[in-house]
Motif scaffolding. Sequence first.
Motif, short mmCIF file in Angstrom:
data_model
loop_
_atom_site.label_atom_id
_atom_site.label_comp_id
_atom_site.label_asym_id
_atom_site.label_seq_id
_atom_site.Cartn_x
_atom_site.Cartn_y
_atom_site.Cartn_z
N GLY A 19 0.80 -1.22 0.00
CA GLY A 19 0.00 0.00 0.00
C GLY A 19 0.83 1.27 0.00
N PRO A 20 1.87 1.36 0.86
CA PRO A 20 2.68 2.58 0.87
C PRO A 20 3.37 2.89 -0.46
CG PRO A 20 2.92 1.46 2.95
CD PRO A 20 2.11 0.54 2.07
N PHE A 21 3.85 1.87 -1.18
CA PHE A 21 4.46 2.14 -2.48
C PHE A 21 3.41 2.69 -3.44
CE2 PHE A 21 6.70 0.13 -6.40
CZ PHE A 21 7.23 1.36 -6.75
N ALA A 22 2.20 2.11 -3.41
CA ALA A 22 1.13 2.60 -4.29
C ALA A 22 0.82 4.07 -4.01
CB ALA A 22 -0.12 1.74 -4.11
N THR A 23 0.66 4.41 -2.74
CA THR A 23 0.30 5.80 -2.43
C THR A 23 1.46 6.75 -2.66
OG1 THR A 23 0.73 5.34 -0.07
CG2 THR A 23 -1.55 5.16 -0.83
N GLN A 24 2.70 6.26 -2.51
CA GLN A 24 3.85 7.11 -2.84
C GLN A 24 3.85 7.45 -4.33
OE1 GLN A 24 7.99 6.74 -1.18
NE2 GLN A 24 8.42 5.88 -3.19
N LEU A 25 3.56 6.46 -5.17
CA LEU A 25 3.51 6.72 -6.60
C LEU A 25 2.45 7.77 -6.92
CD1 LEU A 25 3.81 3.06 -7.93
CD2 LEU A 25 5.53 4.86 -8.16
N LEU A 26 1.30 7.68 -6.25
CA LEU A 26 0.24 8.67 -6.46
C LEU A 26 0.64 10.03 -5.90
CD1 LEU A 26 -2.71 6.31 -5.54
CD2 LEU A 26 -2.06 7.04 -7.84
N GLY A 27 1.36 10.02 -4.77
CA GLY A 27 1.86 11.27 -4.21
C GLY A 27 2.89 11.93 -5.10
N ASP A 28 3.74 11.13 -5.74
CA ASP A 28 4.71 11.69 -6.68
C ASP A 28 4.02 12.45 -7.81
OD1 ASP A 28 6.76 10.52 -5.24
OD2 ASP A 28 7.16 8.92 -6.69
N MET A 29 2.81 12.02 -8.15
CA MET A 29 2.06 12.66 -9.22
C MET A 29 1.14 13.78 -8.72
SD MET A 29 2.97 11.45 -12.10
CE MET A 29 3.83 10.05 -12.83
N GLY A 30 1.27 14.11 -7.43
CA GLY A 30 0.58 15.29 -6.93
C GLY A 30 -0.58 15.06 -6.01
N ALA A 31 -0.98 13.82 -5.76
CA ALA A 31 -2.07 13.57 -4.82
C ALA A 31 -1.68 13.99 -3.41
CB ALA A 31 -2.46 12.09 -4.84
N ASP A 32 -2.65 14.48 -2.65
CA ASP A 32 -2.43 14.80 -1.24
C ASP A 32 -2.66 13.53 -0.45
OD1 ASP A 32 -2.18 15.90 1.28
OD2 ASP A 32 -4.15 16.87 1.25
N VAL A 33 -1.58 12.86 -0.07
CA VAL A 33 -1.67 11.57 0.64
C VAL A 33 -1.58 11.83 2.14
CG1 VAL A 33 -0.68 9.29 0.93
CG2 VAL A 33 -0.60 10.39 -1.32
N ILE A 34 -2.66 11.53 2.84
CA ILE A 34 -2.70 11.66 4.29
C ILE A 34 -2.50 10.26 4.87
CG2 ILE A 34 -4.08 12.31 6.29
CD1 ILE A 34 -5.55 14.30 4.46
N LYS A 35 -1.32 10.02 5.40
CA LYS A 35 -0.97 8.70 5.94
C LYS A 35 -1.51 8.58 7.35
CE LYS A 35 2.94 5.54 6.57
NZ LYS A 35 2.42 4.46 5.69
N ILE A 36 -2.47 7.69 7.55
CA ILE A 36 -3.10 7.51 8.85
C ILE A 36 -2.42 6.32 9.53
CG2 ILE A 36 -5.26 7.04 10.06
CD1 ILE A 36 -6.71 8.32 7.65
N GLU A 37 -1.60 6.63 10.53
CA GLU A 37 -0.80 5.61 11.21
C GLU A 37 -1.34 5.32 12.60
OE1 GLU A 37 3.52 5.70 10.52
OE2 GLU A 37 3.24 7.79 9.89
N ARG A 38 -0.82 4.27 13.19
CA ARG A 38 -1.17 3.93 14.57
C ARG A 38 -0.57 4.96 15.52
NH1 ARG A 38 1.47 -1.59 15.58
NH2 ARG A 38 3.10 -0.56 14.35
N ALA A 39 -1.34 5.42 16.46
CA ALA A 39 -0.81 6.32 17.49
C ALA A 39 0.34 5.62 18.20
CB ALA A 39 -1.90 6.71 18.49
N GLY A 40 1.44 6.34 18.37
CA GLY A 40 2.60 5.76 19.04
C GLY A 40 3.60 5.20 18.07
#
Length: 401
Positions: A19-40
């Motif tokens: 998933g992270p590689f997919a969203t990075q590719l989309l982010g490289d093309m200008g998408a605003d990627v909000i990475k929702i991670e586990r607290a901590g």
Amino acid sequence: MTKALEGVTILDFSHLLQGPFATQLLGDMGADVIKIERAGAGDMFRGMTFFAKWVGGSQSPNFLAWNRNKRSIALNLKSRKVHAIIMAMARTADVVVQNFRPGVLARLGYGYEDFRAVNPRIIYCSGSGYGEDGPYVDRPGQDMLIQGLAGLIANTGRGDQPPVPAGAGLADQIGAMNMVYGILSALYARERTGRGQKIEVNLLAGMLAHLNQEYVAVLNLGEDFVRPRSGIGHPGMQAPFGIYEAADGGHVSIAMSPFRTLYEVLEAPHLAPYDDLATLFDKRDEVWEKVNAETRRFGTQDLLARLLGADIWCAEVKDIRRAAEDPQVIHMGMIASYEHPKAGTVRVVAPAVRMSETPASIDRPAPLVGQHGREILAHYGVPAAEIEALEAAGDMTVEEA
């Protein structure tokens, strides 16, 4: 518009690689990627590394590789307050991406139906190891496991040694490409219909699809086609396909080539009796041994010059450090860097796709855990007092740059 996906907002629940590689590719093309991670702790890849070493003493190269061009918010997904906030964010989001085991996010209220209820235009991309149902649904879906199950590992390596996996996460990375393929297709479909949809991607299906050439051969050429792996490292190819040694310890790969051209370049006319398609397959191990004995008479660069001069399909075999210094790699500008608040200068592979009007670029380093949480929530209208309360309750964590 300066980038192709500018204006597209992605809520990225994914972790590890696919998933992270997919969203990075989309982010490289200008998408605003909000990475929702586990607290901590954040993404699991933050705590995993190669070679038992850390970039800048504390940062995982695994995480740094797949998470540029994203903003991070670290939340407790079990909190009902957090759930309400994320659903409010989803009303104007375009895409949700997740690659947890099937059912995990849905049980927390973050399944496709939950998001569609607040935004019928949402595109929900779900990645898994084996799909969302079937006999393997509860199994762990990890890259090497998928390589083995799909047949790639059995196809790789020399016949007198055990099978070996590929030296990179090919199943995960193919899965990422399939996510991007599905998401971009769904965005285009939404432009025509106004409706979002659910996308399901799994590692096993992706690996099978990318082995289609091998499957078509095995499934259509009869039972006797399936043979043990050979010395050339590929079960279906005839000699001279393979990796060959040079006198100075280097190696050169040789792909398709008229065998006569090869033995003439190597000044080895005694190899002429093998110049027959059936012989080159049936005796491929024997041919490899004899050709390898000839290539060891030349240094790597001399061997390459001879082969390339005769238009034989070949290339030097390089490790990653030397490949990064290859003149073609440098010419293409494929090694880039970004500045990270804790790791310092991080050298990375640049975006591989070039676009004349909306070029991809690296605009943000991989984020710290929850680094952008306050600014993201403020953008969505969450009052400062409520943000402070989330932090005080441990429902949101922010690692300062």
